[in-house]
Design a protein around this motif. Structure first.
Motif, short mmCIF file in Angstrom:
data_model
loop_
_atom_site.label_atom_id
_atom_site.label_comp_id
_atom_site.label_asym_id
_atom_site.label_seq_id
_atom_site.Cartn_x
_atom_site.Cartn_y
_atom_site.Cartn_z
N UNK A 123 0.15 2.40 -4.04
CA UNK A 123 -1.13 2.30 -3.33
C UNK A 123 -2.28 1.92 -4.48
N UNK B 86 -0.14 7.20 9.18
CA UNK B 86 -1.70 7.49 9.21
C UNK B 86 -2.34 6.54 8.39
N UNK B 87 -2.10 5.26 8.54
CA UNK B 87 -2.87 4.28 8.16
C UNK B 87 -3.71 3.37 9.11
N UNK C 276 0.92 -1.34 0.05
CA UNK C 276 0.11 0.01 0.03
C UNK C 276 0.90 1.25 0.12
N UNK D 242 -0.49 17.20 11.46
CA UNK D 242 -1.47 16.18 10.97
C UNK D 242 -1.81 17.14 9.58
N UNK E 150 -13.73 8.59 4.36
CA UNK E 150 -12.45 8.66 5.66
C UNK E 150 -11.20 8.39 5.20
N UNK F 30 -5.40 9.36 3.18
CA UNK F 30 -4.94 7.87 2.90
C UNK F 30 -5.20 7.66 1.74
N UNK G 3 -3.58 14.08 19.41
CA UNK G 3 -3.84 13.46 20.56
C UNK G 3 -2.84 13.77 21.54
N UNK H 204 -5.98 4.03 -0.55
CA UNK H 204 -6.81 2.84 -0.41
C UNK H 204 -8.13 3.01 -1.35
N UNK I 31 -8.42 11.79 5.82
CA UNK I 31 -7.01 11.65 6.38
C UNK I 31 -5.91 11.39 5.71
N UNK J 234 -1.43 -7.10 -4.53
CA UNK J 234 -1.61 -7.07 -3.01
C UNK J 234 -1.69 -8.44 -2.38
N UNK K 241 -14.93 3.60 4.60
CA UNK K 241 -13.79 3.22 5.11
C UNK K 241 -13.14 2.12 4.37
N UNK K 242 -11.98 2.18 3.81
CA UNK K 242 -11.48 0.83 2.98
C UNK K 242 -12.53 -0.33 2.48
N UNK L 117 -6.88 1.97 8.16
CA UNK L 117 -6.60 1.18 7.28
C UNK L 117 -6.27 -0.42 7.87
N UNK M 94 -28.07 -3.41 11.82
CA UNK M 94 -26.77 -2.91 12.14
C UNK M 94 -25.87 -4.39 12.42
N UNK N 212 -9.38 -2.22 9.36
CA UNK N 212 -10.31 -3.00 8.45
C UNK N 212 -9.87 -4.25 8.18
N UNK O 41 -22.88 3.80 12.78
CA UNK O 41 -23.14 2.38 12.88
C UNK O 41 -22.53 1.41 11.56
#
Lengths: 315, 299
Positions: A93, A153-154, A89, B63, B234, B240, B83, B242, B238, A100, B178-179, A157, A284, A160, B214
């Motif tokens: 990327x 900053x991953x 990645x 950041x 997301x 990324x 943080x 992906x 940030x 991958x 996200x991903x 990622x 959910x 996941x 959720x």
């Protein structure tokens, strides 16, 4: 009788998985055909394949190191796969999925090989020692991966890949897992050799087995399987530990004879976890990995304490 | 550590002498120093609004900021992460005021040993009121009442325009990608002001109150069938790579929703929404984006 019961159980589970989901099959607000073909069938297949693959990988690892308490999650394999994914990645990327996957497989092979080298130097008297070493080894690899992800900053990622779950599975996004079916076929060809490997390297060699070659082949299959699972759905702990143990306690250690049962049981438990995760907080989702970790922890404790342990045999 | 205490000794007397002004913060009303010369801001929303008021800062977190702030912040030195502030570097800067909050909220107490620290956290469904309250507070601290009034007028105008454009255009759902996976955000979430402040109906009312959204499946979105999808990526937010949000949403289930069929999928500025939520540019930029998207659609 057992076979019939498990077949019926599995079919029931598959039916449940096809029926249950956030969208209602009968309400008609989403086209039912589309729902089944695009979402339900892929998701069901993904859970079955991932579970089967991890259970098979678990039994191979256990035979290879002759320790019942080891599974791919305790050999640094998923962490190494993540390291490979992270590396590709960062370097490229936009790399296609197969590239991958290749990076993840190679890295997880290297990671697993590292564990096997460590395993050679671990005294065998206490069966708990090797899993502990594996836990530490996986922890160190995982910490390295986390550090790299943190500085680049991953982190999200990485998250996941860490939480194994199937909410993102759709047609066109899980097909890589079919590789596991092919790998299982390969494993079937190798099964007898790996069973002999389970007797220990010296004995295997005296029986005329090229132990190193067999070990490498088994290792490659384990690494590719785990990498495929990590890349497509994330890590699922415990599956490779619990399922092979239950099967081997019940039917002994003939891998060729047990292989189908291990695969089916592994797939079934993961599918069950996913169905439960879909139902608990409907509409959910709770990750299948989380659900299985709870069930798996219980099963593991039962394996450790409740079942009889034949004298003179470890684990 | 030595540098820390030396700086502390230097800062304290000046802090005590300085005049103060009462302002509203997330921790209630506090006395803030009046017209501090050296300000460190550790919260992206605060940096955003301070920038809108033309207040220069001397330290910021490490950041990647939203694009609209990158030029301003390029020359500002970093003092630790969002943080984890770098306390030594901070003390060396000897600020007169530290503006913290949000992700640095837990550090407000320790930071206040270096310089007066304001907890300017913005969060929750009442975001717009908090944005206005922060503008008022900064305007009072830096004695820029006129500029503050102008910003508030602009905000009100943007809000009215967005409400106007949105009325009667159907129901929306806010999702974060996200991903390759998605989560949904309801009216009580951190992005909930898009529903509550703009009178934008929810496609799935009663989403559970969760700051992190959720985890949902694509089936969930298909069943809720929103007329509009408001998407926050997301990964992009940030910085990324992906799987991009558009690739994640490119599937038959999303395509089958009204939003998918009519092309009413709005990719919001994720960086502004996610990192600087509640900042002046962040809010007005989002409002303008929504006005443009909804305004173009037939009712």
């Amino acid at each position: 009788m057992v076979r019939l019961a498990s077949a019926v159980g599995l079919l029931g589970l598959i039916a449940a998985s096809l029926m249950i989901g956030a969208a209602d099959l009968k309400s008609g607000s989403v086209d039912a055909d589309l729902l089944v073909w695009v979402s339900r069938i892929p998701r069901t297949a993904a859970a079955l394949l991932a579970g089967a693959g991890l259970a098979l990988a678990g039994s191979v690892v256990q035979l290879a190191v002759q320790n019942r308490l080891v599974e791919p999650g305790l050999t640094g394999t998923p962490e190494a796969a993540m390291a490979g994914l992270l590396a590709i990645t960062l370097i490229a990327p936009g790399a296609p999925l197969m590239l991958k996957m290749l990076a993840a497989s190679l890295a997880s092979m290297a990671g697993t090989a590292g564990f096997l080298i460590l395993a050679r130097h671990v005294p065998r008297q206490d069966p708990m020692l090797l899993p502990l070493v594996g836990l530490i080894y996986a922890g160190i690899l995982g910490a390295g991966v986390t550090w790299v992800a943190w500085t680049t900053d991953l982190m999200q990622y990485l998250g996941v890949w860490q939480a194994g779950e199937f909410s993102g599975v759709l047609r066109g996004r899980y097909e890589l897992l079919w590789l596991i079916a092919a790998l299982a076929g390969l494993l079937y060809l190798l099964a007898d050799r790996i069973t002999i490997l389970g007797l220990g390297e010296d004995r295997a060699r005296s029986l005329g087995l090229n132990a190193r070659q067999t070990m490498l082949a088994g290792l490659a299959i384990v690494a590719a399987t785990v990498a495929a699972v990590v890349v497509t759905v994330g890590t699922l702990p415990f599956v490779g530990l619990v399922v092979p143990n239950i099967i081997s306690r019940w039917r002994g250690d003939n891998l060729r004879r047990n292989l189908p049962l291990i695969a089916v049981s592994g797939g079934a438990v993961v599918l069950a976890a996913d169905v439960v995760g879909r139902v608990i907080r409907w509409p959910y989702e709770i990750p299948a990995g989380t659900v299985f970790a709870v069930i798996g922890a219980g099963l593991f404790l039962w394996l450790l304490y409740a079942a009889p342990r034949p004298a003179g045999q470890n684990g | 550590m030595k540098a820390f205490f030396c700086a502390l000794a230097l800062v304290l007397p000046t802090a005590l002498q300085a005049e103060t002004v009462p302002v509203a913060t997330a921790a209630g009303e506090v006395q803030a120093p009046l017209t501090p010369a050296k300000t460190v801001a550790l919260d992206m929303a605060a940096i955003d609004t301070l920038d809108a008021l033309d207040v220069a800062i001397i330290g910021r977190p490490d950041i990647a900021p939203p694009a609209y702030l990158s030029e301003t912040l390029a020359s500002v030195p970093t003092v630790g992460t969002l943080f984890e502030p770098d306390f030594e570097a901070l003390a060396a800067l000897a600020p007169d005021l530290i503006v913290a909050g949000g992700r640095s909220q837990a550090q407000v107490q320790p930071l206040s040993q270096i310089a007066p620290t304001l907890d300017m956290t913005i969060g929750g469904a009442d975001l717009l009121n908090e944005t206005t309250a922060r503008i008022d507070a900064y305007a009072a601290i830096y004695d820029r009442t006129d500029a503050g009034t102008a910003l508030k007028a602009e905000l009100d105008a943007d809000l009215a325009a967005a409400r106007d454009a949105i009325t009667g255009k159907g129901k929306a759902m806010i999702i974060l990608t996200n991903g390759g996976k998605i989560s949904a955000y309801g009216a009580n979430s951190r992005f909930g002001w898009l529903h509550s402040a703009l009178d934008l109906p929810e496609a799935y009312p009663g989403l559970v109150v969760e700051n992190h959204g959720e985890a949902v499946s694509f089936e969930f979105v298909a069943e809720a069938n929103p007329d509009w999808l408001l998407v926050i990526d997301r990964g992009a937010a940030v910085g990324q790579g992906g799987e991009a949000a558009a690739a994640t949403l490119d599937n038959p289930l999303i395509a089958g929703t009204t939003a998918g069929k009519t092309g009413q999928i709005v990719y919001l500025d994720g960086s502004a929404m996610y990192l600087a939520g509640g900042g002046f540019h962040s809010v007005t930029g989002t409002l303008e984006q929504l006005t443009a998207a909804f305004g173009g659609a037939g009712s």
